[in-house]
Scaffold this motif. Structure first.
Motif, mmCIF file in Angstrom:
data_model
loop_
_atom_site.group_PDB
_atom_site.id
_atom_site.type_symbol
_atom_site.label_atom_id
_atom_site.label_comp_id
_atom_site.label_asym_id
_atom_site.label_seq_id
_atom_site.Cartn_x
_atom_site.Cartn_y
_atom_site.Cartn_z
ATOM 1 N N TRP A 129 87.634 -0.675 18.469
ATOM 2 C CA TRP A 129 86.349 -0.021 18.224
ATOM 3 C C TRP A 129 85.989 0.931 19.345
ATOM 4 O O TRP A 129 85.595 2.088 19.120
ATOM 5 N N PHE A 130 86.179 0.432 20.597
ATOM 6 C CA PHE A 130 85.811 1.229 21.748
ATOM 7 C C PHE A 130 86.686 2.469 21.872
ATOM 8 O O PHE A 130 86.200 3.569 22.145
ATOM 9 N N LEU A 131 87.987 2.301 21.642
ATOM 10 C CA LEU A 131 88.903 3.436 21.754
ATOM 11 C C LEU A 131 88.571 4.503 20.720
ATOM 12 O O LEU A 131 88.562 5.705 21.024
ATOM 13 N N LEU A 132 88.285 4.070 19.486
ATOM 14 C CA LEU A 132 87.949 5.048 18.455
ATOM 15 C C LEU A 132 86.675 5.789 18.825
ATOM 16 O O LEU A 132 86.569 7.010 18.637
ATOM 17 N N LEU A 133 85.715 5.043 19.392
ATOM 18 C CA LEU A 133 84.448 5.667 19.752
ATOM 19 C C LEU A 133 84.643 6.764 20.780
ATOM 20 O O LEU A 133 84.179 7.906 20.616
ATOM 21 N N ILE A 134 85.362 6.446 21.889
ATOM 22 C CA ILE A 134 85.479 7.463 22.936
ATOM 23 C C ILE A 134 86.391 8.598 22.504
ATOM 24 O O ILE A 134 86.143 9.764 22.852
ATOM 25 N N THR A 135 87.428 8.302 21.700
ATOM 26 C CA THR A 135 88.300 9.402 21.275
ATOM 27 C C THR A 135 87.541 10.377 20.395
ATOM 28 O O THR A 135 87.644 11.596 20.556
ATOM 29 N N LYS A 136 86.739 9.803 19.476
ATOM 30 C CA LYS A 136 85.981 10.676 18.587
ATOM 31 C C LYS A 136 85.014 11.545 19.384
ATOM 32 O O LYS A 136 84.939 12.765 19.212
ATOM 33 N N SER A 182 93.973 21.428 21.059
ATOM 34 C CA SER A 182 93.859 20.505 22.184
ATOM 35 C C SER A 182 93.836 19.059 21.746
ATOM 36 O O SER A 182 93.712 18.174 22.565
ATOM 37 N N HIS A 183 93.950 18.804 20.419
ATOM 38 C CA HIS A 183 93.956 17.413 19.990
ATOM 39 C C HIS A 183 95.191 16.669 20.461
ATOM 40 O O HIS A 183 95.202 15.443 20.479
ATOM 41 N N LYS A 184 96.209 17.413 20.891
ATOM 42 C CA LYS A 184 97.378 16.701 21.410
ATOM 43 C C LYS A 184 97.094 16.064 22.763
ATOM 44 O O LYS A 184 97.896 15.265 23.228
#
Lengths: 227, 84
Positions: free
Chosen positions: A49-56, A66-68
């Motif tokens: 959950w946390f990883l998805l939040l900060i990546t988004k 730059s998404h790479k």
């Protein structure tokens, strides 16, 4: 043996072998690797959950090219966050208080953003050196100023992180020493100092998280300029 | 079963030296032992359906103790200092 205030920042060692690498790699233990289950355990769910939040949050202002950078920026964020927060536990060692490590993180990443910009869109990257609408007479001075500010970015990134964490740890050590020393002498003042220590620890937790965030945010900003 | 196949917690105290002689102390052996210890800890306390803060807290407390041990040679000078 020379005991100074900065001795708490020396890396731990056993029999002369430095344990810096072990201390730096310990946060990896706290991040379970995802297995094939959809929901494995609460820690993995929390982590995902946390990883998805900060990546988004991080990838929204960046364009497709730059998404790479998503993997490296997210892992950098989690790495710094965990290292900073773990350093607040008693007797632990914070690798990010070492300027060498922060410069090793900041300089290559900043340089990579610069090279990306210069390689793919050189005129636009160089164009950032002159803000729009400057009076003609000021142009040479402003270009010099902007170049200096560009070149000082990696130094600022590294030193900001180092200085914030080092200052926080030093303050905690000083105030806790004062509290402990005052306890037999003036208990009332010692209680006051203990309250200050409590508030400072809360501040340090916040600073730990904020500094990690700022580091990665600025890097993504430099990336945004250059892609 | 034979001594080499028993786990550490099942070995009797008197049999401990004999058990230690059957273990593999090469780098791969040590790494495999560390991996096994970590995965048994992980599966018992963290990788459970309704885990709580206890699993991670024990790990962090162990890390604090380990760091104290690593820094002990440096910390022991603090005890009898006159001026801190």
């Amino acid at each position: 043996m020379n005991l100074t205030l900065f001795d708490q920042f020396s890396p731990p060692s056993i029999l002369g072998v430095s344990l810096l690498l072990l201390a730096t790699l310990f946060p990896a233990l706290l991040l379970p690797s995802p297995n094939n289950r959809w929901i494995s355990n609460r820690l993995s769910t929390l982590q995902s959950w946390f990883l998805l939040l900060i990546t988004k949050q991080m990838m929204i202002p960046l364009n497709k090219n730059s998404h790479k950078w998503a993997a490296i920026l997210t892992s950098l964020m989690v790495f710094l966050l965990l290292i900073n927060l773990l350093g607040l536990l008693p007797y632990t060692f914070t690798p990010t208080t070492q300027l060498s490590m922060n410069m090793a993180l900041a300089f290559p990443l900043w340089f990579a953003t610069l090279l990306t910009g210069l390689r793919n869109q050189p005129s636009i990257s160089l164009g950032h050196l002159l803000p729009e609408g400057t009076p003609t007479l000021l142009i040479p001075a402003l270009i010099v100023i902007e170049t200096i500010s560009l070149l000082i970015r990696p130094l600022a990134l590294g030193v900001r992180l180092t200085a914030n964490l080092t200052a926080g740890h030093l303050l905690i050590q000083l105030i806790s020493t004062a509290t402990a020393t005052l306890l037999p002498i003036m208990p009332a003042v010692s209680v006051l100092t203990a309250i200050i220590l409590f508030l400072l620890t809360i501040l340090e937790v916040a600073v730990a998280m904020i500094q990690a965030y700022v580091f990665v945010l600025l890097l993504s900003l430099y990336l945004q300029e250059n892609t | 079963g034979p001594l080499s196949e028993q786990r550490l917690m099942d070995v009797r105290l008197g049999q401990l030296p004999a058990w230690l002689s059957t273990r593999d102390f090469s780098p791969q052996g040590l790494l495999g032992g560390a991996q096994k210890a970590w995965s048994s800890y992980y599966d018992k306390y963290i990788n459970v359906k309704r885990g709580g803060p206890a699993g991670i807290s024990m790990l962090l407390a162990g890390y604090c103790l380990l760091s104290y041990g690593w820094n002990y040679q440096h910390i022991k000078h603090h005890r009898w200092r006159t001026y801190h």
